[in-house]
Design an enzyme around this catalytic site. Structure first.
Site, mmCIF file in Angstrom:
data_model
loop_
_atom_site.group_PDB
_atom_site.id
_atom_site.type_symbol
_atom_site.label_atom_id
_atom_site.label_comp_id
_atom_site.label_asym_id
_atom_site.label_seq_id
_atom_site.Cartn_x
_atom_site.Cartn_y
_atom_site.Cartn_z
ATOM 1 N N LYS A 229 0.680 -1.102 -0.133
ATOM 2 C CA LYS A 229 0.120 -0.006 -0.001
ATOM 3 C C LYS A 229 0.792 1.218 0.059
ATOM 4 O O LYS A 229 1.967 1.162 0.152
ATOM 5 C CB LYS A 229 -0.713 0.219 1.189
ATOM 6 N N GLN A 230 0.215 2.131 -0.003
ATOM 7 C CA GLN A 230 0.932 3.319 -0.193
ATOM 8 C C GLN A 230 0.351 4.187 1.156
ATOM 9 O O GLN A 230 -0.624 4.056 1.337
ATOM 10 C CB GLN A 230 0.613 4.001 -1.110
ATOM 11 N N TYR A 852 2.032 3.230 -0.981
ATOM 12 C CA TYR A 852 0.916 2.178 -0.877
ATOM 13 C C TYR A 852 0.239 1.506 0.225
ATOM 14 O O TYR A 852 -0.668 0.790 0.275
ATOM 15 C CB TYR A 852 1.352 1.066 -2.069
ATOM 16 N N LEU A 853 1.141 1.697 1.059
ATOM 17 C CA LEU A 853 0.962 1.056 2.400
ATOM 18 C C LEU A 853 -0.152 1.932 3.537
ATOM 19 O O LEU A 853 0.519 3.009 3.822
ATOM 20 C CB LEU A 853 1.864 0.219 2.979
#
Length: 893
Positions: A229-230, A852-853
């Site tokens: 993730k972003q 993304y995280l």
DNA sequence: TGCGTGACTTGCTCTGAGCCCG
DNA sequence: CGGGCTCAGAGCAAGTCACGCA
């Protein structure tokens, strides 16, 4: 084509038979063409799933790195303002507790029923409940993995609702979100993949991980699904909570409280509240949220019970209100809730700010001629300062790979020649010798290096002083950092890959090229260059840019000056991004069911959309917009060419193409048979260079996705896959242990995400040397170890230790044993380090972390497992993710 | 509907500061 | 205390996607 490729490939194995199935595609790495990293290939994992990536180091030369490159004559020094420390802690733990308490209700399910149906009421309830979710979900998944796998084979849709069924029945799709907990549905395909892999064996991860990088190994068990993730800040709370802020400030170099900080704090407090609110939402199932986006208000109500909220307030009240107001206007945080429409809020022509004050941009210093003469046919040539400046740009790039590219040289020559004029002595580039300039530059560099620390410090301070005023903007009364307030200096364009324009002169930007955007009542920034003036002054509060100019290389493009990533404006949109991805989790089951059904649609457009969506979902491919001829030849999903996909019977597809930044994507995956057959059909009667999806483009695809979920676009799948994988892997693989082991688990998850997203980096020039050095050391230690063992033997038999080392002399058996243990541990650690280094040599972890995280996953995990957030996020990430710091420990993506 | 902007996000590489080691 | 290494941050290229217009 151009790819240099590397040899590494990852092997990916996928097994996905089914939709959810565990597909594993892990790719190890791909190579970038340019970079030539290694490529990765994946193989399907076999039983064990071990996929391994092989790495070949092949050359890694990218030219780019070479040192010289940049040439900028002007050293840029900047000071970074920094700051921050994080303050998450306390709350976190405490919170955790509370959170834990929550009820076991599982959101998902609950939501299902409730959610689907709708909105608010249900949702709220859910929200409150929220936290529980994970437990439930996970359990089932994990345990059942095997079974899942089997199911996996089936279509996603099926899995969703009923695991039992087969693919065929797809469930009704459409908009309603489903929350199922269905096991897999929620999971990103990729995750599923990996999971399988993990389960079954160790997929490639295993191989990699087998030896645990950090000790973490266990991962397999859980199966690792990865997600990527972003992060971006979501808006919700515009600012960070006071605490955070404060902390930030402290760290910030700048003046302590000078305003920024202080101001921020104040304002931010309010934010906290909001943020909390957001959190609440998080828990809520997407569907619910959707339904009532309006819920916002509600949330507040829900505002948790948790203590946090409480704290915030006080100071907040005032600011809080303000903020709220602001937000409303802008559609800020509240937005998401507010905007019932779903996330889409941010984009539009909404008001982004009410007051905006800033000082414009700073220009690079004018060129200072050095007077060093280059040679033409062996003779010194006189050049005007302008000509010399461009010659210097070229001379300084001698050690880069660009010098090996004809296109670069011809473009340079073409532009430089215009400056020289037709009748100049210099008539061709081949007879030019830039060595004198190159040498001069090297000397200058050396001089700079040799300056004393004090001199360097003084220079730095001076520069900081000059830039100070440009570093900050005041948005709605809050001091925020400006991202890139320095106008780009002139230079030679360094396009990636085989860019048709590489080497062209990027001319100097002047005030008359720049449009400033500022509040109506704010003073117009003074033009820093005497006698010149700005191109235009605008007062557009529906956009966030502070200034822009047209890209000299491609005048159709713009170069913008925005606020820094740590600003609340950016944070807000970041948060919205993650909320949208979380929302997808609730819809994904139906979406998969829908596209699965269309794999065999008679309507070719529909069929292509289905297959493309499947690839985007499963492989986290980018959308793939059309590109002009004057750009590098790269593709994404919609622009895949027939030649980019090779079918391997019975049901594997081998992908090979250059993606964004000309990074090579190489991956072989098993796909569902209908997909395989559809691809064969799309390839029929076409030439290698023809579009695989000839009836499709990104706008059609996204238009279709929006019918399935409000605000859904192709890129949301990447965020979803990434964040989901992280959340899933962290949950499954984190075991009791020390902090280092937990960090290892995190890194493995992060790496998995990077692999899924194909985030690569070039192999460092010194990689090989570093590895051999480590190998040598290990060998040496092994020798030492052997000696110790021999001595121990001898001592036990009453003999004296062998020769040499006197130090051994008085060693008792106990002491020797201790030494042996220490040395062995040291060797083990070095081996692990080597493995980690090798594994990550072509994998870039940072990109996924930044983009993304969902940071809330990381923050919540850190709180739950008592891992200091600073171990995962550096200073700038802490600042960027300030909005996520007070997330509830029970937060799950 | 298609196309050309316009605005923003994503992504890799370079650079430089600080760190570690001998 | 110099040199290699690491890593954060800067730099800027290259994507995505929405929108407005014809």
């Amino acid at each position: 084509m151009m790819a240099v490729e590397a040899s590494d490939k990852l092997i990916v194995s996928d097994d996905f038979d089914d939709e959810d199935g565990p597909v594993i595609f892990k790719r190890t790495n791909t190579t970038s063409k340019k970079n030539q990293l290694s490529e990765v290939k994946k193989t399907t994992s076999s039983l064990d799933g071990q996929t391994h990536r092989k790495i070949s180091d092949k050359s890694s030369t990218n030219g780019q790195n070479s040192g010289v490159q940049k040439s900028k004559v002007i050293p840029s020094v900047k000071t970074a303002p920094t700051k921050a420390s994080i303050v998450i802690s306390k709350g976190s733990t405490s919170r955790v507790c509370s959170s834990n308490v929550k009820s076991p209700v599982v959101n998902p399910k609950a939501s299902l029923s409730g959610d689907k149906s709708r909105p608010l009421s249900g949702s709220k309830v859910l929200n409150d409940v929220k936290e529980e979710k994970h437990p439930i979900k996970h359990l089932p998944r994990e345990n059942s993995e095997d079974s899942d796998d089997e199911e996996d084979n089936k279509p996603l849709s099926l899995r969703l609702k009923m695991n039992s069924n087969h693919n065929s029945k797809a469930s009704p799709i459409v908009k309603k979100p489903i929350e199922d907990s269905d096991d897999d549905d929620d999971l990103p395909l990729s995750a599923r993949l990996s999971r399988n892999a993990g389960t079954s064996g160790s997929g490639y991860d295993h191989s990699d991980q087998k030896k645990p990088l950090l000790k973490v190994q266990k991962s397999h068990q859980g199966g690792s699904s990865t997600s990527i993730k972003q992060e971006k800040p979501i808006a919700g709370s515009v600012k960070r909570p006071p605490d955070k802020i404060s902390s930030l400030n402290s760290s910030v170099k700048k003046p302590k409280l000078s305003d920024p900080a202080s101001s921020n704090k104040i304002k931010q407090e309010p934010v906290k509240h909001e943020s909390k609110v957001d959190d609440d939402d998080d828990h809520i199932p997407i569907s619910q949220r959707l339904g009532k986006s309006s819920a916002l208000g509600n949330k507040s109500s829900s505002v948790k019970k948790i203590g946090k909220a409480v704290k915030v307030n006080k100071s907040g009240s005032t600011s809080f209100k303000k903020q709220v107001k602001k937000m409303k206007k802008s559609g800020g945080n509240s937005e998401y809730s507010k905007s019932s429409k779903l996330l889409p809020s941010s984009g539009d022509g909404q008001k982004k700010w009410t007051t905006l004050v800033h000082n414009g941009v700073i220009f690079p210093p004018p060129y200072q001629p050095h007077g060093i003469k280059m040679l033409y046919k062996g003779k010194p040539v006189n050049l005007t300062p302008e000509q010399e400046e461009v010659a210097t740009m070229f001379a300084v790039m001698r050690d880069t790979d660009y010098m090996q590219k004809e296109k670069f040289k011809s473009n340079f020559w073409s532009d430089w020649r215009k400056l020289l004029g037709k009748n100049h002595v210099i008539q061709n580039l081949a007879d030019c010798d830039f060595t004198p300039i190159y040498d001069w530059y090297q000397v200058e560099k050396e001089k700079k290096k040799q300056m004393s620390t004090d001199e360097k410090k003084a220079l730095k301070e001076e520069k900081a002083k000059q830039e100070e005023k440009y570093m900050w903007a005041i948005v709605d009364g809050v001091k925020e950092k400006v991202g890139n307030f320095r106008v780009e200096p002139p230079g030679l364009f360094r396009g990636r890959g085989e860019h048709p324009k590489m080497g062209k002169l990027k001319r100097r930007i002047r005030p008359s090229d720049i449009t400033i955007n500022i509040g109506k009542d704010a003073p117009i920034p003074e033009c820093p260059i005497p006698g010149e003036k700005w191109k235009e002054i605008k007062h557009d509060n529906t956009v966030t840019w502070l200034a822009f100019w047209n890209d000299p290389i491609n005048p159709k493009l713009f170069k913008y000056v925005f606020l820094a990533a740590s600003s609340s404006l950016k944070g807000q949109s970041d948060k919205e991004k993650y909320e949208k991805a979380r929302m997808l989790k609730n819809y994904i089951g139906n979406i998969r069911a829908a596209y699965t059904k269309d794999f065999t649609s008679k309507d070719i457009t529909r069929q292509q959309i289905a297959v493309a969506t499947y690839l985007i979902d499963k492989l986290a491919l980018r959308a793939g917009n059309e590109k002009d001829d004057d750009e590098a030849d790269t593709v994404g999903c919609c622009t895949l060419k027939v030649e980019n996909v090779t079918a391997e019977a019975p049901n594997k597809l081998q992908f090979s193409f250059l993606g964004k930044d000309s990074i090579k994507y190489e991956n072989t995956v098993e796909v569902e048979l209908p997909v395989y057959n559809a691809i064969l059909k799309f390839q029929k009667v076409k030439r290698p260079g023809d579009d695989l999806f000839d009836k499709l483009d990104t706008s059609k695809l996204n238009a279709h996705l929006k019918e399935l979920m409000p605000g859904l676009t192709a890129k949301v799948f990447r965020t979803f896959n990434a964040s989901f994988t992280l959340d899933d892997m962290l949950t499954k693989d984190t075991k009791d242990g020390d902090v280092a082991e937990k960090i290892g688990v995190y890194q493995i998850a992060n790496k998995q995400v990077a692999i899924i997203c194909n985030h690569q980096r070039s192999v460092s020039k010194s990689h090989t040397a570093q590895m051999s050095k480590l190998t040598e050391k290990i060998t040496e230690l092994q020798g030492v170890l052997k000696e110790f063992k021999t001595d121990l033997d001898r001592v036990k038999k009453g003999k004296s230790p062998l020769k040499s080392a006197e130090r051994k002399r008085n060693l008792t058996p106990e002491a020797l044993e201790k030494k042996i243990a220490q040395t062995s541990a040291k060797i083990e650690k070095m081996r692990r380090d080597m493995k980690t280094k090798e594994d990550l040599k072509t994998v870039a972890l940072g990109t996924s972390k930044i983009n993304y995280l969902d940071p809330r996953i990381t923050v919540a995990w850190c709180k739950r497992h008592e891992v200091p957030i600073e171990k995962i996020f550096n200073k700038s990430l802490l600042a960027k993710f300030a909005w996520a710091m007070d997330v509830d420990p029970d937060f799950r993506f």
